[in-house]
Scaffold this active site. Structure first.
Site, PDB file in Angstrom:
ATOM      1  N   HIS A  31       9.292  -3.414   3.665  1.00  0.00           N
ATOM      2  CA  HIS A  31       8.905  -3.594   2.262  1.00  0.00           C
ATOM      3  C   HIS A  31      10.151  -3.825   1.395  1.00  0.00           C
ATOM      4  CE1 HIS A  31       5.475  -0.868   3.654  1.00  0.00           C
ATOM      5  NE2 HIS A  31       4.823  -1.913   3.188  1.00  0.00           N
ATOM      6  N   LYS A  67       4.473 -10.303   9.213  1.00  0.00           N
ATOM      7  CA  LYS A  67       3.943  -9.318  10.155  1.00  0.00           C
ATOM      8  C   LYS A  67       2.418  -9.338  10.133  1.00  0.00           C
ATOM      9  CE  LYS A  67       3.163  -4.799  11.283  1.00  0.00           C
ATOM     10  NZ  LYS A  67       2.123  -4.164  10.507  1.00  0.00           N
ATOM     11  N   GLN A 118     -10.592  -2.174   1.762  1.00  0.00           N
ATOM     12  CA  GLN A 118     -10.195  -2.933   2.955  1.00  0.00           C
ATOM     13  C   GLN A 118     -10.197  -2.061   4.216  1.00  0.00           C
ATOM     14  OE1 GLN A 118      -6.190  -3.981   1.344  1.00  0.00           O
ATOM     15  NE2 GLN A 118      -5.452  -3.519   3.391  1.00  0.00           N
ATOM     16  N   GLN A 149      -3.293 -12.327   7.385  1.00  0.00           N
ATOM     17  CA  GLN A 149      -3.434 -12.033   5.956  1.00  0.00           C
ATOM     18  C   GLN A 149      -2.698 -13.083   5.121  1.00  0.00           C
ATOM     19  OE1 GLN A 149      -3.111  -7.977   4.105  1.00  0.00           O
ATOM     20  NE2 GLN A 149      -1.011  -8.609   3.780  1.00  0.00           N
ATOM     21  N   ARG A 153       2.183   2.529   9.665  1.00  0.00           N
ATOM     22  CA  ARG A 153       1.383   3.194  10.699  1.00  0.00           C
ATOM     23  C   ARG A 153       2.226   3.658  11.880  1.00  0.00           C
ATOM     24  NH1 ARG A 153      -2.875  -0.587   8.742  1.00  0.00           N
ATOM     25  NH2 ARG A 153      -4.564   0.728   7.966  1.00  0.00           N
ATOM     26  N   MET A 165       0.838  -1.205   0.000  1.00  0.00           N
ATOM     27  CA  MET A 165       0.000   0.000   0.000  1.00  0.00           C
ATOM     28  C   MET A 165       0.876   1.260   0.000  1.00  0.00           C
ATOM     29  SD  MET A 165      -3.434  -0.838   2.055  1.00  0.00           S
ATOM     30  CE  MET A 165      -2.852  -0.535   3.705  1.00  0.00           C
ATOM     31  N   LEU A 201       6.522   3.063   1.766  1.00  0.00           N
ATOM     32  CA  LEU A 201       7.443   1.928   1.899  1.00  0.00           C
ATOM     33  C   LEU A 201       8.537   2.192   2.932  1.00  0.00           C
ATOM     34  CD1 LEU A 201       7.830   0.870  -1.860  1.00  0.00           C
ATOM     35  CD2 LEU A 201       6.092   0.167  -0.188  1.00  0.00           C
ATOM     36  N   SER A 249       6.266  -0.615  10.340  1.00  0.00           N
ATOM     37  CA  SER A 249       4.919  -0.464   9.810  1.00  0.00           C
ATOM     38  C   SER A 249       4.743   0.962   9.329  1.00  0.00           C
ATOM     39  CB  SER A 249       3.892  -0.758  10.913  1.00  0.00           C
ATOM     40  OG  SER A 249       2.617  -0.281  10.525  1.00  0.00           O
TER      41      SER A 249
HETATM   42  P1  AMP Z   1       1.415  -2.916   3.580  1.00  0.00           P
HETATM   43  O1  AMP Z   1       1.969  -1.918   2.613  1.00  0.00           O
HETATM   44  O2  AMP Z   1       1.560  -2.521   4.999  1.00  0.00           O
HETATM   45  O3  AMP Z   1       0.045  -3.392   3.192  1.00  0.00           O
HETATM   46  O4  AMP Z   1       2.358  -4.184   3.449  1.00  0.00           O
HETATM   47  C1  AMP Z   1       2.682  -4.753   2.214  1.00  0.00           C
HETATM   48  C2  AMP Z   1       3.388  -6.061   2.458  1.00  0.00           C
HETATM   49  O5  AMP Z   1       4.562  -5.825   3.228  1.00  0.00           O
HETATM   50  C3  AMP Z   1       2.522  -7.063   3.239  1.00  0.00           C
HETATM   51  O6  AMP Z   1       2.761  -8.362   2.743  1.00  0.00           O
HETATM   52  C4  AMP Z   1       3.049  -6.906   4.643  1.00  0.00           C
HETATM   53  O7  AMP Z   1       2.892  -8.062   5.442  1.00  0.00           O
HETATM   54  C5  AMP Z   1       4.523  -6.645   4.372  1.00  0.00           C
HETATM   55  N1  AMP Z   1       5.149  -5.957   5.507  1.00  0.00           N
HETATM   56  C6  AMP Z   1       4.770  -4.780   6.075  1.00  0.00           C
HETATM   57  N2  AMP Z   1       5.567  -4.500   7.139  1.00  0.00           N
HETATM   58  C7  AMP Z   1       6.449  -5.520   7.239  1.00  0.00           C
HETATM   59  C8  AMP Z   1       7.525  -5.832   8.138  1.00  0.00           C
HETATM   60  N3  AMP Z   1       7.854  -5.034   9.145  1.00  0.00           N
HETATM   61  N4  AMP Z   1       8.210  -6.971   7.935  1.00  0.00           N
HETATM   62  C9  AMP Z   1       7.896  -7.810   6.913  1.00  0.00           C
HETATM   63  N5  AMP Z   1       6.898  -7.573   6.038  1.00  0.00           N
HETATM   64  C10 AMP Z   1       6.187  -6.457   6.190  1.00  0.00           C
END
Ligand code: AMP
Length: 278
Positions: free
Chosen positions: A34, A149, A61, A153, A187, A27, A30, A185
């Site tokens: 990511h 993480k 979502q 999902q 967030r 999303m 990054l 994250s």
């Molecule tokens: P998001 O952009 O937060 O939706 O995450 C995109 C992808 O990156 C998803 O598969 C998440 O599980 C993964 N992701 C996000 N944060 C982490 C993290 N700290 N470690 C590993 N994977 C991550």
């Protein structure tokens, strides 16, 4: 590195791309977590294969009171991370291109989604499954990478791929953490400096609590430790089966200790492995 702003151009790129095509759905906003997924994709694709990163803040979502409009967006920075981590294509569609106003077909997983974030965020995993299925159909990857993480999902996507016969290998990547243990994250950007200081206590609580000898003590201990962190409110803390995500009360199968915590404006999630014991 190429950029595709429409499903049609992304589909064309992937149809001609040398294989394997490895997809990392994101999303945006990054961070190093990511970047690690994209580097892993580069490794799996090899020198010849192709790495595709999707950047799409998926409106369906998010619940009506959630942070869709405030979700951090950082397109220039994201492009830079994709470029230096080895992406060949960045797919960045608009919401209008992904969803028609009169859309009426969704993908819904109905078992694992009943628990944890599925219980707290009604419709969340329907939105996730629908967008991931669309990305799979548009891009046709051979492999897709998701982070541990978001354990629930990852488990739900594995189930969707199995049940709907997507010819795609799902690879889970370990959680990437800050030096102090906080799971990276997008967030985390919502945290004030004071909240950021105490946030690593969540992971510390999980690791400490997981050592207890009885499942109910794991939960009791974890809850007590997290409640001691200033400003936190627990959304859920559960010990769940690593595959079915069902809450467990014995240590008989591989498990995850999973948590969602409100801290200031952020809702943070994390989870760790808990091994089966006799
Ligand atoms: P998001 O952009 O937060 O939706 O995450 C995109 C992808 O990156 C998803 O598969 C998440 O599980 C993964 N992701 C996000 N944060 C982490 C993290 N700290 N470690 C590993 N994977 C991550």
């Amino acid at each position: 590195m190429r950029i595709a702003n429409s499903p049609v151009s992304a589909r064309e790129f992937c149809a001609k791309a040398s294989r394997p095509v490895v997809l990392v759905p994101t999303m945006g906003a990054l961070h190093e977590g990511h970047a690690a997924l994209i580097r892993r994709a580069r490794k799996l694709a090899g020198a010849k294969g192709s790495v595709v990163v999707s950047v799409f803040v998926n409106p369906i979502q998010f619940g009506p009171t959630e942070d869709f409009s405030k979700y951090p967006r950082s397109w220039k920075h994201d492009l830079d991370v994709c470029g230096r981590s080895g992406a060949d294509l960045v797919f960045r569609p608009s919401a209008e291109q992904m969803y028609r106003d009169d859309r009426s077909v969704f993908v819904e997983e109905s078992s694992l989604s009943r628990y944890l974030c599925g219980a707290s965020r009604p419709g969340h995993f329907r939105g996730v499954c629908t967008v991931v299925a669309k990305l799979f159909l548009i891009l046709g990857p051979d492999i897709a990478i998701f982070g541990e993480k978001d354990w629930q999902q990852l488990a739900i996507i594995r189930k969707m791929v199995r049940d709907l016969d997507f010819p795609i290998r799902i690879v889970g990547h370990p959680t990437v953490r800050e030096r102090d243990g906080l799971a990276m994250s997008s967030r985390n950007d919502y945290l004030t400096p004071e909240e950021r200081t105490v946030a690593p206590g969540i992971y510390a609580a999980l690791t400490l609590a997981a050592g207890a000898t009885r499942p109910k003590d794991v939960l009791k201990g974890g809850r007590r430790l997290i409640e001691q962190i200033p400003g936190t409110r627990i959304d859920y803390l559960e010990l769940v089966d690593a595959e079915t995500v069902e809450p467990v009360r014995s240590f008989s199968r591989p498990m995850r200790l999973a948590v969602a915590v409100f801290l200031g404006k952020a809702r943070l999630i994390d989870n760790i492995a808990v091994a089966a014991r006799t």
